[in-house]
Scaffold this motif. Structure first.
Motif: not given
Length: 203
Positions: A40-42, A65-67, A69, A96, A118-119
């Motif tokens: 999962h992304d965060e 987010f880290s990637n 979405v 993101p 998430s991605s």
């Protein structure tokens, strides 16, 4: 008289086969348990920040987010300390970054409730408390709605966290499945080593 040579069969040590089966089972469990944790992304940052108290309402809630979405299913909501929704703008997704505009007349304690996809396709969600004005504390606590009695609404506190990707049941299923496979392999190895090769003549 020519001696007839019997074909030889290579025999592997039962201990070696059992050890190899155990290593395969351990590798399976390690991969199964680790994969959900990295899927999962965060959330990397937000405006407002958790617990922040501002003199005036920010123009928008902004989440990074880290990637990238997925827009479908992604939403930002804001509630006041009575649990009633604030009239925010439409949720916008740009890579993101996720945002929603806020009205300018906020005062008191508020909670951002976000949910994104998430991605990897798994939904994740969480909350962010913040306050606006001189008397604000930045800590959101549920209070009865405007149109309810003093005893209602005491259990409306929102929960935070991921969700995400597979829970404890999924991990437990992986572990049990790996142990079953490992047990079957060991049983087959033991039974194979005890079985006499076909065509063998008793002394």
């Amino acid at each position: 008289m020519t001696a007839q040579l019997r074909p030889t069969r290579s025999r592997r040590s039962p201990r070696a086969l059992a050890a190899a089966a155990a290593l395969l089972g351990a590798a399976f469990l390690a991969v199964a348990a680790a994969s959900p944790a990295v899927a999962h992304d965060e959330l990397l940052g937000s405006t407002p920040e958790p617990g922040q108290v501002l003199e005036a309402a920010p123009e928008a809630v902004e989440l990074t987010f880290s990637n990238d979405v997925i827009a479908t299913g992604t939403v930002i909501e804001v509630v006041d300390h009575h649990g009633e929704q604030v009239d925010v703008g439409a949720t916008e997704v740009l890579g993101p970054d996720v945002s929603a505009t806020l009205p300018g007349d906020l005062a008191g304690e508020y909670q951002v409730r976000w949910r994104v996809v998430s991605s990897d396709g798994h939904p994740i969600e969480g909350t962010i408390d913040f306050g606006v004005g001189a008397g604000a504390t930045g800590v959101w606590e549920s209070e009865p709605p405007h149109d309810a009695g003093s005893d209602s609404g005491s259990d409306d506190a929102a929960t935070t966290g991921d969700d995400g990707g597979p829970g404890g049941w999924a991990i437990a299923a992986f572990v049990v499945g790996g142990l079953v496979i490992l047990g079957l392999v060991i049983v087959l190895v033991v039974r194979t080593t005890r079985r006499r090769p076909p065509g063998a003549v008793a002394p």
